[in-house]
Write an enzyme that holds these catalytic residues in place. Structure first.
Site, PDB file in Angstrom:
ATOM      1  N   GLU A  35      -7.188   4.028  -2.858  1.00 48.49           N
ATOM      2  CA  GLU A  35      -6.035   5.000  -2.698  1.00 48.49           C
ATOM      3  C   GLU A  35      -5.325   5.090  -4.016  1.00 48.49           C
ATOM      4  OE1 GLU A  35      -2.136   6.178  -0.108  1.00 48.49           O
ATOM      5  OE2 GLU A  35      -3.137   4.422   0.304  1.00 48.49           O
ATOM      6  N   ASN A  50      -4.923   9.514   8.988  1.00 46.21           N
ATOM      7  CA  ASN A  50      -4.468   8.038   8.247  1.00 46.21           C
ATOM      8  C   ASN A  50      -3.434   7.695   9.009  1.00 46.21           C
ATOM      9  OD1 ASN A  50      -4.516   5.914   6.327  1.00 46.21           O
ATOM     10  ND2 ASN A  50      -2.577   6.852   6.019  1.00 46.21           N
ATOM     11  N   GLU A  51      -3.361   6.721   9.663  1.00 46.13           N
ATOM     12  CA  GLU A  51      -2.466   5.754  10.376  1.00 46.13           C
ATOM     13  C   GLU A  51      -1.359   6.824  10.981  1.00 46.13           C
ATOM     14  OE1 GLU A  51      -1.011   1.829   8.045  1.00 46.13           O
ATOM     15  OE2 GLU A  51       0.344   3.542   7.658  1.00 46.13           O
TER      16      GLU A  51
END
Length: 669
Positions: free
Chosen positions: A56, A386-387
């Site tokens: 990331e 994501n999440e």
């Protein structure tokens, strides 16, 4: 009745008896039940993707890190257009240096610099200086590629480029003379060599001559990029990944995917094509943490989806892109795309698969070929969101899943289980995803080391035939999650090693795993801990990196039964163990963690038709100081030591050091 005889004991005899009993008791305490490995009892296949890496753009991991560009704000698109630049000159008047905006002419890169040069003859007349990302690491004897885009009505200006050291001395210079004229933008570039090195250098441009010139995309790249690619990646950072031989690379995040709001989300289509056409946006970590505010953190997307795919291919890893599902970060704005407007997001996902795998005659396959890669990247999986969490995620995920599976039935989808490994948020998603037979469920754990030690058996009771698990983000937190005091110490790495024995034992459930985050700049980080640390010139792996590397390089192909007293060794006597067979190499690989503060003698018995065939190797990491760390001065302070190892028949005898992680590779016949 027998005669009762009473013998009086002297103090000396009594002491001898006590010592004898004590020694016997100690011997019994030290002698543990053997660990039994049944080399014929294969319990699960280890997926080639088992151990991977998660990237990331956080901690200056992309711009200022993996992406080797040395000029900060090269296209003047930061919120403050001249951030990173200083403009000086004895022959500059008000208005001689302007930031202009060409708007619709170039919507992704609208700003440029207009410089009016008047009778400049010396270095101090008109100068532009760029500070780089916390300075520029300059290497003596290395060539550098200097380039820019320019536009001029008439010739008359020379551009001198100087590399400066910390004291402002020139340590390498060249002269670039723009020769083309007219209303069209042109690119000019030139190579030159540094005569000395600097840890925190700068790039200074000074103008000579008369005239007006427009400048954009002012760039400097080192000549030693990964595989020597122009405008490429920082070689030592990629090499650290290549050395791990990871099964996959997950990109581009992480919360980067979501953005603080949807306008700030990651849009892969804006990260491909010519570099000068890629839109620079603010990095969502720019203002996320008050304790580490980073106002100069932006994404230029010189490191875009094509470069991610290419890097994964270079190091032999499967690509795992994550795409936005129509939801911004729920911790920030929780902005949602209405369900009836989700179509464009779904189409982005389908187009990404075509970009990666499509024939050169397809729309997006053609774009990949135009970038220099006509062959497909063989993308097999993708993460949707994501999440993200809640019913709003589930309803959006269902739309993506239906569309992707309709066109690509065998394509694997990674599904989010939210932010935590337990609780109502996790239970809602985990239950729903398993009921829908999701391919992979992404579980995240940022917890204290004790959590990792106590959860080594987490997956022992998971359904072997249900959805598979992707341990997508994990790292033991030495001082609390997101605390700036958290370190990559040996205690955290050892706890992760123990937890990973449980992941490996349960490879029938857990198909993929990756530590997070991956990279951090020592002067530009926002989050700790991180696996690999860099400055402008140097790099080192943490103890956590070496744990990950030992697992990845000793992956094996099949899990085999390893028990003590008929049970998995997952914390009893502070020991944790797993074992795999590498069918291709014909080797047994055993991993054992001793989390106790004492030496433990441990016997291992090998059952089955296979038996040891000669000497093997043992790799051990240990340190009595659980707070020990690596740094730039001691890059391998906590790192594996290698030695030869032999078995005696079917018996292995180990002396496990306190606070240790041991890997044994033993040939079998």
């Amino acid at each position: 009745m027998a005669e009762l005889r009473i013998r009086t004991m002297t103090p000396k005899n009594f002491l001898s008896l006590v010592v004898s009993i004590s020694l016997s008791t100690a011997a019994m305490a030290q002698k543990s039940t053997p660990i039994v490995i049944n080399t014929d009892q294969l319990t699960a296949k280890v997926q080639p993707t088992m151990w991977g890496v998660f990237f990331e753009d956080i901690n200056l991991g992309g711009d200022g890190g993996l992406y080797a560009e040395m000029v900060k704000n090269r296209s003047f698109e930061f919120t403050t257009p001249l951030m990173g630049w200083s403009v000086k000159g004895s022959k500059l008047s008000e208005g001689d240096v302007l930031v202009l905006n060409r708007g619709k002419e170039s919507p992704n890169n609208p700003r440029f610099l207009r410089v009016n040069v008047k009778n400049a003859t010396a270095k101090g007349d008109v100068t532009l200086t760029n500070e780089g990302f916390r300075g520029m690491g300059i290497k003596k004897g290395l060539s550098y590629q200097f380039s820019l885009m320019y536009r001029q009505a008439a010739r008359g200006i020379k551009i001198h480029a100087d590399l400066l050291d910390e004291q402002g001395n020139s340590i390498g210079s060249t002269v670039l003379t723009p020769s083309l004229t007219g209303d069209t933008w042109h690119k000019a570039d030139i190579k030159f060599t540094a005569t000395e090195g600097a840890q925190k250098g700068k790039l200074q441009l000074w103008m000579e001559g008369n005239g007006r010139i427009d400048l954009d995309m002012i760039s400097l790249f080192p000549g030693d990029t990964w595989k020597g690619r122009a405008g490429g990646l920082r070689a030592d950072m990629v090499q650290m990944l290549a050395d791990m031989k990871p099964g996959f690379v997950r990109f581009p995040g992480g919360c980067i995917v979501e953005g603080r709001d949807l306008a700030n989300r990651y849009q892969w289509k804006k990260t491909i094509g010519p570099i000068e056409d890629r839109e620079t946006i603010i990095n969502r970590w720019n203002t996320e943490f008050k304790h580490r505010a980073t106002p100069d953190y932006f994404q230029s997307f010189g490191l875009g989806f094509f470069e991610y795919f290419q890097m994964a291919e270079d190091i032999g890893a499967e690509p795992l892109p994550i795409i936005n599902c129509g939801m911004a970060c729920q911790y920030n704005t929780a902005e949602l795309v209405p369900m009836d407007e989700l179509g464009a997001y779904v189409q982005d996902a389908l187009d990404l698969i075509e970009f990666a795998n499509g024939d050169v005659n397809t729309t997006w396959g053609k774009k990949r070929a135009e970038m220099g890669h006509p062959a497909p990247f063989h993308l097999k999986m993708m993460g949707v969101g994501n999440e993200n969490w809640g019913p709003q995620y589930l309803e959006r995920l269902a739309v993506f899943t239906k569309a992707i599976k309709a066109k690509y039935p065998d394509f694997k989808i990674v599904n989010s289980s939210g932010t935590d490994p337990n609780g109502a948020r996790f239970d809602l998603l985990n239950t729903a995803l398993r009921q829908s037979k999701a391919d992979l469920i992404d579980e995240h754990y940022y917890r204290e080391p004790e959590w990792f030690l106590s959860n080594a058996s987490r997956y022992d009771s998971y359904d072997r035939n249900g959805s598979k698990v992707f341990a997508g983000e994990y790292a033991a937190q030495s001082k609390g999650t997101s605390s700036p005091l958290t370190q990559n110490n040996w205690k955290s790495a050892m706890a992760e090693a123990a937890f990973m024995t449980g992941l490996e034992r349960n490879a029938g459930v857990v198909n993929m795993a990756s530590y997070a985050p991956l990279f951090a700049n020592v002067e530009g980080w926002q989050w700790t801990p991180d696996m690999i640390w860099v400055d402008n010139l140097h790099i080192y792996g943490t103890p956590n990196y070496y744990v990950q590397k030992l697992y990845s390089l000793n992956k094996g192909t099949d899990v085999v039964s390893i028990t003590r007293d008929g049970q998995p060794l997952a914390g009893k006597d502070s020991l944790y163990a797993s074992a795999v067979i590498d069918q291709k190499a014909g080797q047994l690989i055993v991993k054992i963690v001793n989390a106790a503060n004492k030496v433990q003698q441990q016997d291992i018995k090998l059952n089955g038709t296979k038996k040891p065939a000669g000497a093997g190797k043992l790799y051990a990491m240990a340190d009595n100081d659980v707070n020990a760390v690596n740094n730039f001065e001691k890059t391998r302070n906590v790192a594996p030591a290698e030695e030869k190892f032999s078995a005696k028949g079917r018996d292995l005898k180990l002396s496990l050091k306190p606070y240790s992680f041991t890997v044994i590779r033993l040939p079998l016949k």
